[in-house]
Design an enzyme around this catalytic site. Structure first.
Site, PDB file in Angstrom:
ATOM      1  N   ASP A  45       0.832  -1.202   0.000  1.00  0.00           N
ATOM      2  CA  ASP A  45       0.000   0.000   0.000  1.00  0.00           C
ATOM      3  C   ASP A  45       0.867   1.254   0.000  1.00  0.00           C
ATOM      4  OD1 ASP A  45       0.886  -0.152   2.610  1.00  0.00           O
ATOM      5  OD2 ASP A  45      -1.113  -0.190   3.529  1.00  0.00           O
ATOM      6  N   SER A  46       2.183   1.064   0.023  1.00  0.00           N
ATOM      7  CA  SER A  46       3.127   2.158  -0.219  1.00  0.00           C
ATOM      8  C   SER A  46       2.873   2.826  -1.558  1.00  0.00           C
ATOM      9  CB  SER A  46       4.565   1.641  -0.162  1.00  0.00           C
ATOM     10  OG  SER A  46       4.724   0.500  -1.002  1.00  0.00           O
ATOM     11  N   ASP A  84      -0.639  -6.214   0.371  1.00  0.00           N
ATOM     12  CA  ASP A  84      -1.127  -5.575   1.593  1.00  0.00           C
ATOM     13  C   ASP A  84      -2.647  -5.472   1.601  1.00  0.00           C
ATOM     14  OD1 ASP A  84       1.229  -5.003   2.959  1.00  0.00           O
ATOM     15  OD2 ASP A  84       1.507  -3.071   1.969  1.00  0.00           O
ATOM     16  N   LYS A 112      -0.854  -9.395   3.606  1.00  0.00           N
ATOM     17  CA  LYS A 112      -0.126  -8.846   4.753  1.00  0.00           C
ATOM     18  C   LYS A 112      -1.032  -7.929   5.555  1.00  0.00           C
ATOM     19  CE  LYS A 112       3.463  -5.988   4.137  1.00  0.00           C
ATOM     20  NZ  LYS A 112       3.053  -4.712   4.811  1.00  0.00           N
ATOM     21  N   GLU A 114      -1.091  -5.324   9.015  1.00  0.00           N
ATOM     22  CA  GLU A 114      -0.296  -4.549   9.966  1.00  0.00           C
ATOM     23  C   GLU A 114      -0.988  -4.504  11.320  1.00  0.00           C
ATOM     24  OE1 GLU A 114       0.563  -0.606   8.662  1.00  0.00           O
ATOM     25  OE2 GLU A 114       1.226  -1.222   6.673  1.00  0.00           O
ATOM     26  N   GLU A 181       9.471  -3.815  10.680  1.00  0.00           N
ATOM     27  CA  GLU A 181       9.880  -2.535  10.096  1.00  0.00           C
ATOM     28  C   GLU A 181      10.375  -1.582  11.176  1.00  0.00           C
ATOM     29  OE1 GLU A 181       8.246   1.099   7.229  1.00  0.00           O
ATOM     30  OE2 GLU A 181       7.040  -0.709   7.492  1.00  0.00           O
TER      31      GLU A 181
END
Length: 266
Positions: A45-46, A84, A112, A114, A181
């Protein structure tokens, strides 16, 4: 080469061989990354920041993630595709299952999420239903407003202790991979040793089982003009993107990246 699977990644960890992961958002770059030997393509999602120009990842939608996953799938040549789940796409069990299904149908091999220890329940639900999950701990960009910015996580002993406990709990819940991270190198090394699943680092030192960077960062491209401490510009000394990609994979595989200067202390 045979396709990269979760079994492949587990074997690499057990054999002490490093895993090279890189973000990817389109078919052309996917093909180039595969030709360079990248093991895992992360549709991150970057993209909300490096492609769309937002100041965070929060505006990214599931539909956009599915679109870019499908693009990457078309160019993929054997890498594992990790996508993501974007902000608030797994706030409930139903959302987690429906949105994961959407991404898997678009071409992801794994999703993924978070968070922290609270991820155990959605991870368990997804794993039981055949969806492999990577848990993302440490600096979690979707929580940037709670964290107070993009800061190293786990420097205080209480934080470090909680992160170690969360990692083990998420493995127990069914997580198939872990991403750390911006975590102190020593803490990342401890977590990597404590769990049996592969651990990928970004700003987490050299002792993790593999590394990931954002493609724009490793090519020396940045909207801000200033790269994070954990980034190395692999275009330096190279005449092509293909050369930079190969240099990145080689540096991850031989352990020369990241160097001590790319990590954080407690």
């Amino acid at each position: 080469m045979p396709d990269v699977t979760l079994t492949t990644l587990q074997s690499l960890k057990q054999g002490g061989d490093k895993i090279a992961m890189l973000t990817c958002y389109d078919a052309t770059f996917a093909r180039a990354a595969c030709q360079a030997g990248v093991d895992v393509l992360l549709v991150g999602d970057s993209l909300g920041m490096v492609l769309q120009g937002h100041d965070s990842t929060l505006p990214v939608s599931v539909e956009e993630m599915a679109y870019h996953t499908a693009c990457v799938k078309r160019g993929n040549q054997g890498a594992l595709i990790l996508t993501d789940l974007p902000f608030m796409a797994y706030a409930t069990a139903e959302q987690a299952m429906n949105n994961s299904a959407r991404l898997m149908q678009a071409g992801a091999h794994m999703v993924k999420l978070e968070g922290a220890g609270w991820l155990a329940e959605p991870i368990r639900l997804l794993a039981e239903r055949g969806v492999p999950v990577c848990a993302h701990l440490g600096l979690t960009p979707q929580a940037v407003n709670i964290l107070g910015g993009y800061k190293v996580q786990g420097r205080q002993e209480a934080q470090a202790r909680q992160m170690r406990a969360d990692a083990m709990a998420l493995e127990q819940a069914g997580a198939a991979m872990l991403l750390l991270e911006c975590v102190p190198s020593e803490l990342a090394a401890e977590i990597t040793q404590a769990v049996k699943i592969p651990v990928i680092g970004i700003g987490a030192g050299a002792a993790t089982d593999g590394q990931v960077l954002v493609q724009h960062d490793m090519l020396g491209l940045s909207l801000s003009g200033r790269a994070p401490k954990f980034v190395r510009n692999f275009m330096e000394g190279q005449s092509s993107i293909h050369g930079a990609l190969s240099a990145y994979v080689q540096a991850v595989k031989d352990g020369s990246f990241p160097a001590a200067e790319h990590g954080f202390s407690a």
